[in-house]
Design an enzyme around this catalytic site. Sequence first.
Site, PDB file in Angstrom:
ATOM      1  N   CYS A   1     -42.906 -21.802 -18.489  1.00 59.83           N
ATOM      2  CA  CYS A   1     -41.742 -21.739 -19.408  1.00 59.83           C
ATOM      3  C   CYS A   1     -40.587 -20.961 -18.802  1.00 59.83           C
ATOM      4  CB  CYS A   1     -42.166 -21.131 -20.735  1.00 59.83           C
ATOM      5  SG  CYS A   1     -42.300 -19.344 -20.659  1.00 59.83           S
TER       6      CYS A   1
ATOM      7  N   GLY B   1     -37.324   2.250   7.539  1.00 58.57           N
ATOM      8  CA  GLY B   1     -38.568   2.502   6.806  1.00 58.57           C
ATOM      9  C   GLY B   1     -39.440   1.281   6.610  1.00 58.57           C
ATOM     10  N   THR B   2     -39.481   0.416   7.643  1.00 59.09           N
ATOM     11  CA  THR B   2     -40.352  -0.746   7.525  1.00 59.09           C
ATOM     12  C   THR B   2     -41.110  -0.959   8.832  1.00 59.09           C
ATOM     13  OG1 THR B   2     -40.471  -3.144   7.086  1.00 59.09           O
ATOM     14  CG2 THR B   2     -38.442  -2.337   8.114  1.00 59.09           C
TER      15      THR B   2
ATOM     16  N   ASP C   1     -39.661  -0.981  -6.240  1.00 59.04           N
ATOM     17  CA  ASP C   1     -39.676   0.190  -7.133  1.00 59.04           C
ATOM     18  C   ASP C   1     -38.359   0.429  -7.867  1.00 59.04           C
ATOM     19  OD1 ASP C   1     -39.706   2.071  -4.040  1.00 59.04           O
ATOM     20  OD2 ASP C   1     -37.950   1.381  -5.168  1.00 59.04           O
TER      21      ASP C   1
ATOM     22  N   HIS D   1     -38.598  -8.926  -2.535  1.00 60.23           N
ATOM     23  CA  HIS D   1     -39.987  -9.052  -3.019  1.00 60.23           C
ATOM     24  C   HIS D   1     -40.106  -8.814  -4.506  1.00 60.23           C
ATOM     25  CE1 HIS D   1     -41.490  -8.248   1.357  1.00 60.23           C
ATOM     26  NE2 HIS D   1     -40.994  -9.442   1.191  1.00 60.23           N
TER      27      HIS D   1
ATOM     28  N   ASN E   1     -36.823   4.875  11.528  1.00 62.83           N
ATOM     29  CA  ASN E   1     -38.205   4.778  11.056  1.00 62.83           C
ATOM     30  C   ASN E   1     -38.982   6.028  11.466  1.00 62.83           C
ATOM     31  OD1 ASN E   1     -39.895   2.888   9.546  1.00 62.83           O
ATOM     32  ND2 ASN E   1     -41.197   2.868  11.360  1.00 62.83           N
TER      33      ASN E   1
ATOM     34  N   ASN F   1     -38.733  -3.345  -1.079  1.00 63.22           N
ATOM     35  CA  ASN F   1     -39.368  -2.475  -2.068  1.00 63.22           C
ATOM     36  C   ASN F   1     -39.170  -3.037  -3.473  1.00 63.22           C
ATOM     37  OD1 ASN F   1     -39.873  -0.896   0.136  1.00 63.22           O
ATOM     38  ND2 ASN F   1     -38.193   0.531  -0.248  1.00 63.22           N
TER      39      ASN F   1
HETATM   40  P1  OAD Z   1     -45.233  -0.503   5.570  1.00 60.55           P
HETATM   41  O1  OAD Z   1     -46.165   0.447   4.895  1.00 60.55           O
HETATM   42  O2  OAD Z   1     -45.763  -1.673   6.327  1.00 60.55           O
HETATM   43  O3  OAD Z   1     -44.307   0.299   6.615  1.00 60.55           O
HETATM   44  C1  OAD Z   1     -43.644   1.454   6.199  1.00 60.55           C
HETATM   45  C2  OAD Z   1     -42.967   2.042   7.417  1.00 60.55           C
HETATM   46  O4  OAD Z   1     -42.254   3.195   7.001  1.00 60.55           O
HETATM   47  C3  OAD Z   1     -43.954   2.494   8.488  1.00 60.55           C
HETATM   48  O5  OAD Z   1     -43.542   1.985   9.750  1.00 60.55           O
HETATM   49  C4  OAD Z   1     -43.876   4.027   8.453  1.00 60.55           C
HETATM   50  O6  OAD Z   1     -43.985   4.590   9.746  1.00 60.55           O
HETATM   51  C5  OAD Z   1     -42.483   4.235   7.929  1.00 60.55           C
HETATM   52  N1  OAD Z   1     -42.285   5.482   7.192  1.00 60.55           N
HETATM   53  C6  OAD Z   1     -43.195   6.154   6.453  1.00 60.55           C
HETATM   54  N2  OAD Z   1     -42.613   7.258   5.905  1.00 60.55           N
HETATM   55  C7  OAD Z   1     -41.305   7.237   6.294  1.00 60.55           C
HETATM   56  C8  OAD Z   1     -40.181   8.077   6.062  1.00 60.55           C
HETATM   57  N3  OAD Z   1     -40.273   9.176   5.292  1.00 60.55           N
HETATM   58  N4  OAD Z   1     -38.994   7.742   6.629  1.00 60.55           N
HETATM   59  C9  OAD Z   1     -38.880   6.654   7.413  1.00 60.55           C
HETATM   60  N5  OAD Z   1     -39.910   5.797   7.677  1.00 60.55           N
HETATM   61  C10 OAD Z   1     -41.095   6.110   7.115  1.00 60.55           C
HETATM   62  O7  OAD Z   1     -44.218  -0.999   4.452  1.00 60.55           O
HETATM   63  P2  OAD Z   1     -43.213  -2.207   4.582  1.00 60.55           P
HETATM   64  O8  OAD Z   1     -42.756  -2.411   5.979  1.00 60.55           O
HETATM   65  O9  OAD Z   1     -42.162  -2.003   3.546  1.00 60.55           O
HETATM   66  O10 OAD Z   1     -44.833  -7.180   0.821  1.00 60.55           O
HETATM   67  O11 OAD Z   1     -44.123  -3.463   4.122  1.00 60.55           O
HETATM   68  C11 OAD Z   1     -43.486  -4.701   4.039  1.00 60.55           C
HETATM   69  C12 OAD Z   1     -44.191  -5.532   3.019  1.00 60.55           C
HETATM   70  O12 OAD Z   1     -45.614  -5.563   3.285  1.00 60.55           O
HETATM   71  C13 OAD Z   1     -44.104  -5.013   1.598  1.00 60.55           C
HETATM   72  O13 OAD Z   1     -42.884  -5.307   0.988  1.00 60.55           O
HETATM   73  C14 OAD Z   1     -45.235  -5.797   0.942  1.00 60.55           C
HETATM   74  C15 OAD Z   1     -46.310  -5.675   2.011  1.00 60.55           C
HETATM   75  O14 OAD Z   1     -47.104  -6.827   2.068  1.00 60.55           O
HETATM   76  C16 OAD Z   1     -44.986  -7.754  -0.436  1.00 60.55           C
HETATM   77  O15 OAD Z   1     -45.368  -7.111  -1.383  1.00 60.55           O
HETATM   78  C17 OAD Z   1     -44.643  -9.193  -0.474  1.00 60.55           C
HETATM   79 ZN    ZN Z   2     -44.382 -18.726 -20.994  1.00 58.88          ZN
END
Ligand code: OAD
Ligand code: ZN
Length: 244
Positions: free
Chosen positions: A132, A188-189, A105, A120, A214, A103
């Site tokens: 630079c 949460g991924t 944020d 990230h 998750n 994340n």
């Molecule tokens: P995703 O949106 O791919 O996955 C989020 C996961 O969180 C999903 O499996 C949901 O089911 C789960 N989820 C949603 N709400 C939840 C909750 N309240 N509690 C627990 N789980 C919950 O997001 P990421 O896996 O973080 O990369 O995505 C990975 C990367 O893909 C990001 O960092 C970004 C994107 O490309 C870059 O920006 C380089």
């Molecule tokens: Zn510069």
Amino acid sequence: MITFPSEFISRLKKAKSVTVLTGAGVSKESGIPTFRDAQSGLWAKYNPEELASPDAFRRNPRLVWDFYKDRRTAAEKAIPNPGHFSLAKMEKLFETFSLITQNVDGLHASAGSSSVIELHGNLHRIKCSGRCGMVGHWVDDGLAAPRCQKCGAFLRVDVVWFGESLPEAELEKAMLASQNCDVFFSIGTSGVVQPAASLGLMARDRGAVFVEINYEPSAISRLADYKIYGQSGTILPQLLQALL
Ligand code: OAD
Ligand code: ZN
């Protein structure tokens, strides 16, 4: 109340070293949409690659700057949720505790987590798109895509875009923390983006217990020894309680 398997809790209590990888799901209850949620509002008509890539920035720095300005404003308004706070408290329960996040944020740090490995990048940091090497805090001088004062190139947000490599030092730290832990949490991924998605496998290959928390099954669920489905903002405070 969630009932955690007693064997899981006793193994966790014995653990010396714990590593956690979080994704966008951990910030969902803070009001920040996840990646696999459809892009909201104005940005719904774009796909992420049109906004979060070096080509998109070259083609239209103003559009990309505005996209991140909106995301940063949303992140600024967001407050950490009980899941973030529980992870911050959990780090004090183990000899070694590493928090790796995908994340951008900044909510883990706002919740008090002491050393967050930001794989990230971070929305609140900007850097020069030129050579630079200037890195700084967000400037909002009203100009769309302001320029670097040192070299005149456009400024950009300090997050990893599609097709870009991850910050080496952060990746190195994340891999070390994954290869040297007794318990690895994936929270949460969706487990679809590399190399973050391979960290759990690295831990498991070194004998760590692999726990997934998750909302629903993910691409890495098959690797997990324990799977706890639901909202991390509900599960994590109860897991913390079970450890105290
Ligand atoms: P995703 O949106 O791919 O996955 C989020 C996961 O969180 C999903 O499996 C949901 O089911 C789960 N989820 C949603 N709400 C939840 C909750 N309240 N509690 C627990 N789980 C919950 O997001 P990421 O896996 O973080 O990369 O995505 C990975 C990367 O893909 C990001 O960092 C970004 C994107 O490309 C870059 O920006 C380089
Ligand atoms: Zn510069």
